[in-house]
Enzyme design. Structure first.
Site: not given
Length: 373
Positions: A256, A184
């Site tokens: 993703d 992230h």
């Protein structure tokens, strides 16, 4: 020359997120213009069951093709419905029972809730192996270092989702099990040979290549394999050479979230979207900022208009997405808005399942302790 990739069909390469818990003129305009393949909701979009169902229905009203209505719901740390139906057990909790019936029930209970709220895709289960290196990052999302054990759980969980009319997705290809950074925010660099990845992390994808409807590609770099610093999500080596060609996977390939730091440190959002598709990807996941959605969409359109080879690549994925949608009964279902009574029943079922898992876990732990004495 192939049918030209138009602004309209390029949208079928995007699954988009947004802010807000209700339809707004700005969101309606974006959906109408982009015509995305799907939308994804997060806790920020979810107030209650009826509001969530209406929001998804309103999204569909602005898009001509059936939408993938997506959510990340693994249980444990990744649980967008915690405030609607109560917390769901993590994959590690369910796995610790050792009971395949409970593995399947985990998927079925989560799937029933997803379906009731209007979702037809759940980006689960996690197929990453629980190596020590990733423990602080993955926590209870990963649950075993044994790939065969991961397959046993994932197969049942997927069957549970399927029984509830929900499409599952294996993640995070080719495996984050030895990544010690959170993608992230950063780019994990996994120094592992292809031979070891093939024998360990890639086993779930190899064994379940015909069972996974979707595979979600990670933002991690594997320099021993690719000899570069490029994340797997932008790598033709991983997305084309390994996943479909070497493994024989035929499902949809999803990135993703392209807003994550692990990929944005390698390329701006619009370049990341183009490079993911160029590498062989089908669906770009852009989960939050409207500006990023617009930039990626416009760049994909321009690249398809200017580059014949890229245009062919776009059309290949558009056809794959369209065929997948036509074949998927899950997208044809239109469940009615859930009544408070139905949500109450589902909450009770979830609580009862959580208790089953808790008690079975205690039994399994005490049995293990007894054998070790």
């Amino acid at each position: 020359m192939p049918r030209l990739a138009s602004a309209e069909n390029v949208g079928q390469l995007l699954i988009i997120g947004f802010d807000g818990a209700e339809m707004s003129p700005r969101l309606a305009e974006l959906l109408t213009r982009v015509q995305p393949a799907g939308v994804i909701l997060f806790a920020r979009n979810i107030v209650n069951a009826q509001q969530t169902h209406k929001l998804l229905k309103d999204c569909q009203a602005n898009v001509r093709e059936p939408l993938f209505t997506c959510v990340d719901l693994e249980g444990g740390r990744v649980d967008r419905f915690r405030n609607v139906t109560g917390p769901a057990p993590s994959a590690a909790d369910a796995f610790s029972t050792g009971d395949r019936k409970l593995f399947r029930k985990h998927g079925a209970v989560i799937g029933k809730i997803c379906s009731a709220l209007g979702f037809n895709v759940d980006f689960a289960p996690v197929l990453d192996l629980a190596f020590p290196a990733s423990r602080s990052v993955m926590s209870s999302r990963a649950f075993s270092i044994d790939p065969k054990a991961v397959v046993r759980y994932a197969r049942e969980f997927l069957a549970g989702l399927r029984s509830a009319g929900v499409i599952g997705a294996g993640k995070h290809f080719p495996g984050l099990g030895e990544g010690d950074l959170d993608s992230h925010h950063d780019l994990p660099v996994i120094q592992k040979s292809f031979k070891r990845l093939w024998e360990e992390d890639l086993v779930p994808y190899r064994v379940m290549k015909r069972e996974l409807p979707m595979a979600l590609v990670s933002h991690a770099n594997y320099p021993v394999v690719t000899r570069d610093r490029v994340p797997a999500s932008l790598s033709k080596k991983w997305i084309t050479d390994v996943l479909p060609r070497r493994i024989g996977y035929r499902g949809l390939i999803v990135s993703d979230d392209l807003e994550m730091g692990g990929v944005l440190k390698a390329a701006p959002i619009e370049e990341a979207a183009v490079e993911f598709v160029r590498a062989g990807g089908d669906l770009c996941l852009i989960c939050h900022q409207q500006e990023y959605v617009e930039r990626a969409y416009e760049k994909l359109v321009r690249a398809a208009e200017r580059d014949l080879r890229f245009c062919r690549r776009v059309l290949e994925s558009v056809k794959r997405v369209e065929l997948f949608k036509r074949k998927s009964g899950e997208l044809k279902r239109r469940p009615a808005s859930p009544s408070p009574e139905k949500i109450s029943r589902l909450s009770t079922q979830l609580w009862e399942f959580s208790e089953q898992v808790r008690l079975q876990k205690l039994l399994a732990t005490s049995a293990g302790a007894g054998q070790s004495q």
